[in-house]
Scaffold this motif. Structure first.
Motif, PDB file in Angstrom:
ATOM      1  N   ALA A   1       0.031   6.663 -12.957  1.00  0.00           N
ATOM      2  CA  ALA A   1       1.066   6.498 -11.933  1.00  0.00           C
ATOM      3  C   ALA A   1       0.831   7.411 -10.732  1.00  0.00           C
ATOM      4  O   ALA A   1       1.002   6.980  -9.583  1.00  0.00           O
ATOM      5  CB  ALA A   1       2.439   6.778 -12.552  1.00  0.00           C
ATOM      6  N   ALA A   2       0.439   8.653 -10.973  1.00  0.00           N
ATOM      7  CA  ALA A   2       0.304   9.617  -9.866  1.00  0.00           C
ATOM      8  C   ALA A   2      -0.771   9.209  -8.862  1.00  0.00           C
ATOM      9  O   ALA A   2      -0.483   9.082  -7.660  1.00  0.00           O
ATOM     10  CB  ALA A   2       0.039  11.018 -10.424  1.00  0.00           C
ATOM     11  N   PRO A   3      -2.022   8.975  -9.290  1.00  0.00           N
ATOM     12  CA  PRO A   3      -3.042   8.624  -8.274  1.00  0.00           C
ATOM     13  C   PRO A   3      -2.822   7.263  -7.641  1.00  0.00           C
ATOM     14  O   PRO A   3      -3.122   7.080  -6.457  1.00  0.00           O
ATOM     15  CB  PRO A   3      -4.356   8.664  -9.065  1.00  0.00           C
ATOM     16  CG  PRO A   3      -3.974   8.468 -10.478  1.00  0.00           C
ATOM     17  CD  PRO A   3      -2.627   9.101 -10.625  1.00  0.00           C
ATOM     18  N   GLU A   4      -2.283   6.308  -8.398  1.00  0.00           N
ATOM     19  CA  GLU A   4      -2.088   4.971  -7.825  1.00  0.00           C
ATOM     20  C   GLU A   4      -1.015   4.962  -6.750  1.00  0.00           C
ATOM     21  O   GLU A   4      -1.158   4.300  -5.717  1.00  0.00           O
ATOM     22  CB  GLU A   4      -1.740   3.968  -8.931  1.00  0.00           C
ATOM     23  CG  GLU A   4      -2.932   3.435  -9.677  1.00  0.00           C
ATOM     24  CD  GLU A   4      -3.940   2.746  -8.769  1.00  0.00           C
ATOM     25  OE1 GLU A   4      -3.564   1.825  -8.031  1.00  0.00           O
ATOM     26  OE2 GLU A   4      -5.121   3.161  -8.783  1.00  0.00           O
ATOM     27  N   SER A   5       0.076   5.699  -6.963  1.00  0.00           N
ATOM     28  CA  SER A   5       1.123   5.739  -5.929  1.00  0.00           C
ATOM     29  C   SER A   5       0.621   6.460  -4.681  1.00  0.00           C
ATOM     30  O   SER A   5       0.887   6.029  -3.555  1.00  0.00           O
ATOM     31  CB  SER A   5       2.386   6.411  -6.485  1.00  0.00           C
ATOM     32  OG  SER A   5       2.077   7.653  -7.081  1.00  0.00           O
ATOM     33  N   ALA A   6      -0.130   7.543  -4.869  1.00  0.00           N
ATOM     34  CA  ALA A   6      -0.672   8.261  -3.704  1.00  0.00           C
ATOM     35  C   ALA A   6      -1.705   7.429  -2.970  1.00  0.00           C
ATOM     36  O   ALA A   6      -1.745   7.401  -1.731  1.00  0.00           O
ATOM     37  CB  ALA A   6      -1.291   9.581  -4.170  1.00  0.00           C
ATOM     38  N   ASN A   7      -2.561   6.737  -3.733  1.00  0.00           N
ATOM     39  CA  ASN A   7      -3.611   5.889  -3.160  1.00  0.00           C
ATOM     40  C   ASN A   7      -3.028   4.874  -2.189  1.00  0.00           C
ATOM     41  O   ASN A   7      -3.490   4.735  -1.053  1.00  0.00           O
ATOM     42  CB  ASN A   7      -4.344   5.224  -4.335  1.00  0.00           C
ATOM     43  CG  ASN A   7      -5.287   4.124  -3.911  1.00  0.00           C
ATOM     44  OD1 ASN A   7      -5.745   4.092  -2.783  1.00  0.00           O
ATOM     45  ND2 ASN A   7      -5.573   3.224  -4.823  1.00  0.00           N
ATOM     46  N   ASN A   8      -1.987   4.169  -2.613  1.00  0.00           N
ATOM     47  CA  ASN A   8      -1.428   3.114  -1.769  1.00  0.00           C
ATOM     48  C   ASN A   8      -0.439   3.627  -0.733  1.00  0.00           C
ATOM     49  O   ASN A   8      -0.206   2.960   0.280  1.00  0.00           O
ATOM     50  CB  ASN A   8      -0.769   2.040  -2.629  1.00  0.00           C
ATOM     51  CG  ASN A   8      -1.786   1.068  -3.198  1.00  0.00           C
ATOM     52  OD1 ASN A   8      -2.548   1.414  -4.086  1.00  0.00           O
ATOM     53  ND2 ASN A   8      -1.815  -0.139  -2.656  1.00  0.00           N
ATOM     54  N   ALA A   9       0.133   4.807  -0.955  1.00  0.00           N
ATOM     55  CA  ALA A   9       1.036   5.373   0.049  1.00  0.00           C
ATOM     56  C   ALA A   9       0.308   5.719   1.332  1.00  0.00           C
ATOM     57  O   ALA A   9       0.914   5.830   2.396  1.00  0.00           O
ATOM     58  CB  ALA A   9       1.732   6.611  -0.514  1.00  0.00           C
ATOM     59  N   VAL A  10      -1.013   5.878   1.258  1.00  0.00           N
ATOM     60  CA  VAL A  10      -1.823   6.193   2.444  1.00  0.00           C
ATOM     61  C   VAL A  10      -1.813   5.034   3.441  1.00  0.00           C
ATOM     62  O   VAL A  10      -1.896   5.240   4.659  1.00  0.00           O
ATOM     63  CB  VAL A  10      -3.274   6.509   2.005  1.00  0.00           C
ATOM     64  CG1 VAL A  10      -4.221   6.538   3.202  1.00  0.00           C
ATOM     65  CG2 VAL A  10      -3.327   7.824   1.255  1.00  0.00           C
ATOM     66  N   SER A  11      -1.691   3.806   2.946  1.00  0.00           N
ATOM     67  CA  SER A  11      -1.918   2.612   3.755  1.00  0.00           C
ATOM     68  C   SER A  11      -1.074   2.568   5.029  1.00  0.00           C
ATOM     69  O   SER A  11      -1.599   2.422   6.127  1.00  0.00           O
ATOM     70  CB  SER A  11      -1.647   1.365   2.903  1.00  0.00           C
ATOM     71  OG  SER A  11      -1.755   0.193   3.672  1.00  0.00           O
ATOM     72  N   GLY A  12       0.241   2.684   4.896  1.00  0.00           N
ATOM     73  CA  GLY A  12       1.111   2.575   6.060  1.00  0.00           C
ATOM     74  C   GLY A  12       0.957   3.729   7.041  1.00  0.00           C
ATOM     75  O   GLY A  12       0.663   3.521   8.234  1.00  0.00           O
ATOM     76  N   PRO A  13       1.131   4.991   6.588  1.00  0.00           N
ATOM     77  CA  PRO A  13       1.031   6.116   7.524  1.00  0.00           C
ATOM     78  C   PRO A  13      -0.319   6.226   8.220  1.00  0.00           C
ATOM     79  O   PRO A  13      -0.396   6.774   9.321  1.00  0.00           O
ATOM     80  CB  PRO A  13       1.282   7.328   6.612  1.00  0.00           C
ATOM     81  CG  PRO A  13       2.142   6.796   5.516  1.00  0.00           C
ATOM     82  CD  PRO A  13       1.643   5.401   5.266  1.00  0.00           C
ATOM     83  N   SER A  14      -1.395   5.728   7.598  1.00  0.00           N
ATOM     84  CA  SER A  14      -2.705   5.799   8.270  1.00  0.00           C
ATOM     85  C   SER A  14      -2.740   4.940   9.525  1.00  0.00           C
ATOM     86  O   SER A  14      -3.639   5.097  10.360  1.00  0.00           O
ATOM     87  CB  SER A  14      -3.824   5.367   7.310  1.00  0.00           C
ATOM     88  OG  SER A  14      -3.719   3.986   7.000  1.00  0.00           O
ATOM     89  N   MET A  15      -1.759   4.026   9.678  1.00  0.00           N
ATOM     90  CA  MET A  15      -1.672   3.207  10.890  1.00  0.00           C
ATOM     91  C   MET A  15      -0.993   3.941  12.041  1.00  0.00           C
ATOM     92  O   MET A  15      -1.131   3.545  13.197  1.00  0.00           O
ATOM     93  CB  MET A  15      -0.893   1.927  10.578  1.00  0.00           C
ATOM     94  CG  MET A  15      -1.577   0.970   9.631  1.00  0.00           C
ATOM     95  SD  MET A  15      -2.964   0.142  10.407  1.00  0.00           S
ATOM     96  CE  MET A  15      -2.078  -0.979  11.503  1.00  0.00           C
ATOM     97  N   ALA A  16      -0.249   5.013  11.736  1.00  0.00           N
ATOM     98  CA  ALA A  16       0.526   5.697  12.776  1.00  0.00           C
ATOM     99  C   ALA A  16      -0.358   6.262  13.883  1.00  0.00           C
ATOM    100  O   ALA A  16      -0.097   6.006  15.073  1.00  0.00           O
ATOM    101  CB  ALA A  16       1.393   6.789  12.149  1.00  0.00           C
ATOM    102  N   PRO A  17      -1.413   7.044  13.582  1.00  0.00           N
ATOM    103  CA  PRO A  17      -2.249   7.535  14.688  1.00  0.00           C
ATOM    104  C   PRO A  17      -2.964   6.422  15.439  1.00  0.00           C
ATOM    105  O   PRO A  17      -3.242   6.556  16.634  1.00  0.00           O
ATOM    106  CB  PRO A  17      -3.248   8.476  13.986  1.00  0.00           C
ATOM    107  CG  PRO A  17      -3.232   8.079  12.553  1.00  0.00           C
ATOM    108  CD  PRO A  17      -1.863   7.562  12.283  1.00  0.00           C
TER     109      PRO A  17
END
Length: 504
Positions: free
Chosen positions: A304-320
């Motif tokens: 659960a820990a690495p999978e949630s972190a892995n996919n949480a990157v997707s949206g915020p990486s679009m901000a910059p």
């Protein structure tokens, strides 16, 4: 236009919904194929989007990136081979569970955690991107160049195992971007008398070569032996073992929430990406776990820990990318190309000029998460069995030929095919000698904006380069870049000393 109106518009558009569904499936399958990352799939499919509506093109590739991040967990759990670099953390606890006949349970935990992490990141993006854009509007060329500089240093020094090789990869990306005519003086740079190089190196064949052909060459060199999928039979005992109850998943929730926030924070920082997020979350989760001795032997929380972190990157990486024109990941770099191909200028004013398009893209992302989550929860084992039955001597030649077609189709130019082949060998050599293809591509994309803001800053300055240290915000970002380099060097030095002591 707010997100709820955008969701309504997207749901009522059947063509757009079909593209999102196709992206959810394609990304999941591509992510689950060892070696074929979501970035490679997006690069290969990029020419297809030339003939699509802007929103459909962006949504298709954006959702492939999301589902591809999740798809890597399928092969990591089922046959101990990470589909993506980030899913190597999932493999640590996922495969031991699969060996005990609980592969479906492990994949359900991975699916639910990925969906929660992805939604967390997207919600933070949706409600935070406006604030970031408002701040970005106040920045001038010196501040923007300082941000570019910090991004170059962070991307070059943090990604990979070697600072010098990472920075060399970033510098090489800048040099390749400079090929062509000088944007101000129109003088030829690095063209070596070739007319084809006067327009510079095209992004599409370069990325197809680096990410797709480079990986094909690596797979040919490795010649991996066939892998066996673990037993995923559906008899009565297997169904009982793989049933996931709330009591079993509840201990995972603190890890999922914490890891989603970790992934979201790392996603905003250019270049760090999902691999770092997954391993940071795994390490932090194990440190805080009530049962750390079970981690590494089939703990559900360890999935659960690495999978949630892995996919949480997707949206915020679009901000910059959306607010500053600085891609936070290789997928962001490709999407930046799609924006430019369709004539959409990204940067601080994007939410003013294309607000409806951006919120519709966010809505497609939210729907795409639900789609890959539903398909993955009920059909991940089937996807794994399908992939393992594809012979590699069929798969990689098909990918190889498709790459040639995609490179030629981008502009109908045989020179682009040559660029792709050379970039393919370049990508293979980079991986072989521990250079960084991701740093190279992101730097290639950033170099144009960095050069423009650097020259604008000098035109505004009466003191030459001192303009970058006399403006507080610009100076702050320059210091951030240098500090990131120093901290990374200290970390690597400490790790080298610990390794030497352990060997002794």
């Amino acid at each position: 236009m707010d997100i709820f109106a955008a969701l309504g518009n997207v749901i009522t558009d059947p063509v757009l919904m079909l593209w999102v569904l196709a992206a959810a499936i394609v990304g999941m399958v591509a992510g689950a194929i060892p070696g074929l990352t979501a970035s490679a799939a997006i690069a290969m499919l990029l020419p297809l989007t030339f003939y699509m509506e802007p929103l459909s093109a962006l949504a298709f590739l954006y959702v492939i990136g999301k589902s591809g991040r999740y798809g890597g967990s399928i092969s990591a759990i089922l046959f101990n081979t990470p589909g993506t670099a980030a899913s190597a953390a999932t493999q640590i606890d996922g495969y031991p569970l699969a060996q005990r006949g609980m592969a479906s349970k492990a994949m359900k935990v991975a699916t639910i955690s990925s969906v929660i992490g992805d939604y967390t990141g997207d919600i933070l993006l949706i409600f935070g991107v406006g604030l970031i854009a408002a701040v970005a509007l106040r920045l001038g060329p010196p501040e923007l160049f300082a941000i570019y500089f910090a991004a170059f240093v962070v991307i070059g020094s943090v990604i990979g195992k070697s600072i010098t090789r990472g920075l060399a990869s970033a510098v090489l990306g800048v040099l390749v971007n400079m090929i062509g005519l000088d944007p101000i003086s129109a003088e030829a740079r690095f063209t070596f008398g070739s007319f084809d190089l006067t327009n510079g190196v095209s992004l599409v064949p370069l990325m197809i070569g680096i990410f797709v052909l480079g990986e094909v060459f690596s797979q040919i060199e490795a010649r991996h032996s066939p892998v066996e999928i673990v037993d995923t039979s559906r008899d009565h005992d297997a169904r009982a073992r793989n049933r996931l109850s709330w009591a079993e998943y509840r201990p995972c929730m603190p890890h999922v929430i914490r890891s989603s926030l970790i992934g979201s924070f790392i996603g905003v920082l250019p270049g760090l990406g999902s691999s770092i997020a997954a391993f940071v979350a795994y390490g932090e989760g194990k440190r805080r776990a009530r049962n750390p001795e079970e981690w590494g032997h089939g703990a559900l929380e360890g999935i659960a820990a690495p999978e949630s972190a892995n996919n949480a990157v997707s949206g915020p990486s679009m901000a910059p990318l959306l607010t500053l024109g600085i891609p936070g990941s290789t997928i962001g770099a490709i999407l930046m190309g799609v924006f430019l191909i369709h004539g959409i200028q990204i940067g601080p004013t994007l939410l003013i000029t294309s607000r409806e398009l951006i919120f519709s893209l966010f809505a497609c992302g939210l729907i795409g998460i639900a789609m890959y989550g539903t398909i993955g929860y009920f059909g991940a084992a089937w996807v794994g069995r399908f992939i393992i039955r594809i012979p590699t001597n069929v798969l990689y030649p098909v990918i190889f030929l498709t790459s040639f077609i995609a490179a030629f189709a981008s502009r109908g130019n045989l020179f682009d095919v040559l660029v792709m082949v050379l970039a393919g060998f370049g990508g293979w050599l980079m991986k072989k000698f521990d250079f960084n293809p991701a740093a190279f591509v992101i730097s290639f994309v950033l170099a144009g904006g960095a050069e423009e803001t650097f020259r604008q800053s000098l035109l505004l300055s009466h003191n030459g380069l001192l303009i970058f240290v006399t403006r507080p915000v610009a100076l702050a970002f320059l210091i951030i870049g240098v500090a990131a380099l120093v901290l990374r060097a200290r970390t690597l030095g400490r790790q080298a000393k610990e390794a030497a002591l352990n060997d002794a």
